[in-house]
Write an enzyme that holds these catalytic residues in place. Structure first.
Site, short mmCIF file in Angstrom:
data_model
loop_
_atom_site.label_atom_id
_atom_site.label_comp_id
_atom_site.label_asym_id
_atom_site.label_seq_id
_atom_site.Cartn_x
_atom_site.Cartn_y
_atom_site.Cartn_z
N ARG A 34 0.87 -1.21 0.12
CA ARG A 34 -0.03 0.00 -0.15
C ARG A 34 0.87 1.27 -0.11
O ARG A 34 1.88 1.37 0.90
CB ARG A 34 -0.79 -0.03 1.25
CG ARG A 34 -1.62 1.31 1.50
CD ARG A 34 -2.67 1.05 2.49
NE ARG A 34 -3.25 2.34 3.10
CZ ARG A 34 -3.23 3.03 4.30
NH1 ARG A 34 -2.15 2.80 4.99
NH2 ARG A 34 -3.93 4.02 4.52
N ARG A 75 -9.26 18.82 8.63
CA ARG A 75 -8.10 18.90 9.76
C ARG A 75 -8.05 20.31 10.37
O ARG A 75 -8.47 21.31 9.87
CB ARG A 75 -6.88 18.69 9.12
CG ARG A 75 -6.43 17.05 8.79
CD ARG A 75 -5.33 16.94 8.08
NE ARG A 75 -5.25 15.61 7.61
CZ ARG A 75 -4.95 14.63 8.31
NH1 ARG A 75 -4.76 14.87 9.57
NH2 ARG A 75 -5.00 13.30 7.70
N LYS A 221 -13.40 3.11 0.81
CA LYS A 221 -12.85 2.85 2.08
C LYS A 221 -14.34 3.38 2.85
O LYS A 221 -14.71 4.39 2.69
CB LYS A 221 -11.77 3.79 2.51
CG LYS A 221 -10.44 3.38 1.94
CD LYS A 221 -9.41 4.67 2.13
CE LYS A 221 -9.04 4.57 3.57
NZ LYS A 221 -7.89 5.74 3.71
N THR A 282 -6.65 -1.13 9.96
CA THR A 282 -6.54 -0.41 11.07
C THR A 282 -5.95 -1.14 12.35
O THR A 282 -7.12 -1.79 13.08
CB THR A 282 -7.73 0.61 11.17
OG1 THR A 282 -8.18 1.09 9.87
CG2 THR A 282 -7.05 1.90 11.87
MG MG Z 1 -9.32 6.87 7.17
#
Ligand code: MG
Ligand code: G6P
Length: 483
Positions: A34, A75, A221, A282
């Site tokens: 990845r 962010r 995702k 994750t």
């Molecule tokens: Mg993420």
């Protein structure tokens, strides 16, 4: 011979980019590398992609490359002194007008003007993957006034999510669009889209990929609360994708950790039912960032994802920036193999009551039914152009390995993600038709995957080189002259 069925995706980063390290990762069992476009320069990604391909070829391994777009992660801006410390009960403000580089103990700037519009009084905001939590107390034209519920450090550019989801930033940023071009240039096999809200976001990514001349399969995702709000939303997103990722970091923040385990099982189940591959991601081996051994909880997490029938398990910081990237891949490989021995995982009742829609799908599933019920069958050979036939096969649980025979580089790499599927480079057009069965079985004998006396199933179509053309299945007895 035991082949590990569950595939390993590992993120490349500073800890895993030297040729020596990469070679060790490949030998330890890396199936998909990845490239995380949230970090690193295009040149760093170029160098990694080239190295992965060189080293895989050197060892006769097939490793797919997956590019992961950064997406519209919202962010906060920067603090004047890099970092503050918040305590429970503190008041704190997010401001769209405050200078971007001058955050203080009371206020920080934010680059996302819609934050004010998207949030209401009473909402909970999660900073830095939920390490700091605040509640919105008051809204003005350009600020949110909050009270801190869980305190902790807060530093430059940390991510911000809302509990329950619903922050509506569009899924593809200017940087993502540039990275889609980079992915095409690097001929990546997979491209992961971050924070897609629905099928339309995936369709846009697909269009941009096509315009850039890329052929990567698109991975959605699943990391927004909206994406898992109901079956319709989830299935819509899955159908618009070629594969999905259970992106547990942001997803867990948005829906709460208590919901996560159930949702993981559901996403995997739905993806398989809709004929798509699925990656579980994750913190699977988080403690291995600093430790050569996983915790028992991490062992359980990886094993349970295998029992949930995921195609692949993924490493993030463990392999990108950790101290033990090779050990992490080795540990994952070992745990996957162990979990795969658990018997419930080798038989399937999946789709027994369903109708099939396509001829190749029917043959693929008939092959799996035969493989699972005729004890002498030790391998399945699927002649494939695109990888589609072995993908369908691998949606069915089995302990019989599926060998994808293809002459195409893209397909040889792509199938590395699919559970229980292994690449064999093979060009059926280069073999006289009457020698094809024998030539195909000879490849398995060379690999040590079968021996005389075993049975092998082979699927193909009437003509070579037509995707979707599979219409026949043979049961071959290894050791007898095959025609
Ligand atoms: Mg993420
Ligand atoms: C190879 C075989 C064909 C078959 C095709 C299936 O080309 O020679 O006979 O039709 O694979 O490819 P697919 O992309 O549908 O798996």
């Amino acid at each position: 011979m035991t082949f590990r069925r569950t595939k390993i995706v590992a993120t490349l980063g500073p800890a895993s980019s030297s040729p020596e390290r990469l070679e060790q990762l490949i030998l330890a069992g890396l199936d998909v590398a990845r490239l995380n476009f949230s970090h690193g320069t295009p040149d760093e990604h170029r160098a990694r992609a080239r190295l992965v391909r060189e080293l895989a070829a050197k060892h006769g391994r097939f490793v797919a490359l997956l590019g992961d777009l950064q997406g519209p992660k919202i962010r906060i801006a920067k603090f004047a002194d890099k970092r503050i410390e918040l305590a429970v009960g503190d008041r704190f403000r997010f401001s769209v007008t405050h200078p971007r580089d001058a955050g203080t103990q009371e206020v920080v700037g934010i680059d996302y003007p819609d934050l004010i519009k998207d949030c209401s009084v009473g909402d909970e905001l999660l900073l830095d993957d939920g390490r700091v939590v605040m509640r919105v107390e008051e809204k003005t034209a350009d600020e949110l006034h909050c009270v801190v519920l869980i305190g902790g450090p807060l530093s430059d550019h940390k991510g911000i999510n809302r509990r329950g989801g619903g922050l509506t930033a569009p899924a593809l940023t200017a940087k993502d669009k540039a990275d889609i071009k980079l992915a095409a240039e690097l001929e990546l096999d997979y491209l992961a889209v971050s924070f897609p809200r629905d099928a339309a976001d995936m369709q846009l990514a697909r269009r941009l990929r096509d315009e850039a001349g890329g052929t990567a399969w698109l991975v959605a995702k699943i990391e927004r609360a909206e994406a898992v709000a109901d079956d319709e939303a989830l299935d819509g997103l899955i159908r618009a994708s070629d594969a999905v990722m259970v992106a547990r970091g942001d997803l867990g923040v948005e829906i709460g950790d208590a919901e996560l385990v159930g949702i993981q099982k559901k996403i995997i189940q739905h993806a398989r039912r809709l004929n798509k591959a699925v990656i579980t991601a994750t913190q699977m081996m988080e403690s291995m960032i600093h430790s050569p051994m996983p915790t028992r909880a991490e062992v359980s997490d990886v094993a349970n994802a295998v029992l949930d029938s995921t195609d692949a398990v993924m490493l993030s910081a463990e392999s990108a920036a950790g101290e033990y990237p090779v050990e992490a891949v080795q540990a994952m490989a070992r745990i996957c193999l162990g979990a795969e021995r658990y018997p419930a995982n080798t038989r399937s009742k999946h789709r027994m009551g369903e109708q099939f829609k396509r001829c190749d799908e029917s043959i693929a599933l008939a092959a799996m039914y035969t493989a699972n019920h005729f004890p002498g069958v030790k391998a399945i050979i699927s002649l494939t152009e695109s990888g589609y036939t072995p993908l369908i096969m691998s949606r069915i649980r089995s302990s019989v390995p599926i060998f994808a025979y293809s002459p195409h580089r893209e397909t040889q790499a792509r199938v590395a993600l699919f559970r229980g599927v292994y690449t064999v480079p093979f060009d059926p057009a280069a073999v006289p038709p009457e020698k094809l069965n024998q030539a195909a079985v000879d490849e398995l004998l060379k690999l040590g995957a079968v021996e005389p006396g075993d049975w092998v199933i082979l699927t193909k179509g009437d003509s070579y080189n037509t995707t979707g053309g599979t219409n026949g299945m043979k049961i071959l007895h290894v050791g007898e002259p095959l025609v």
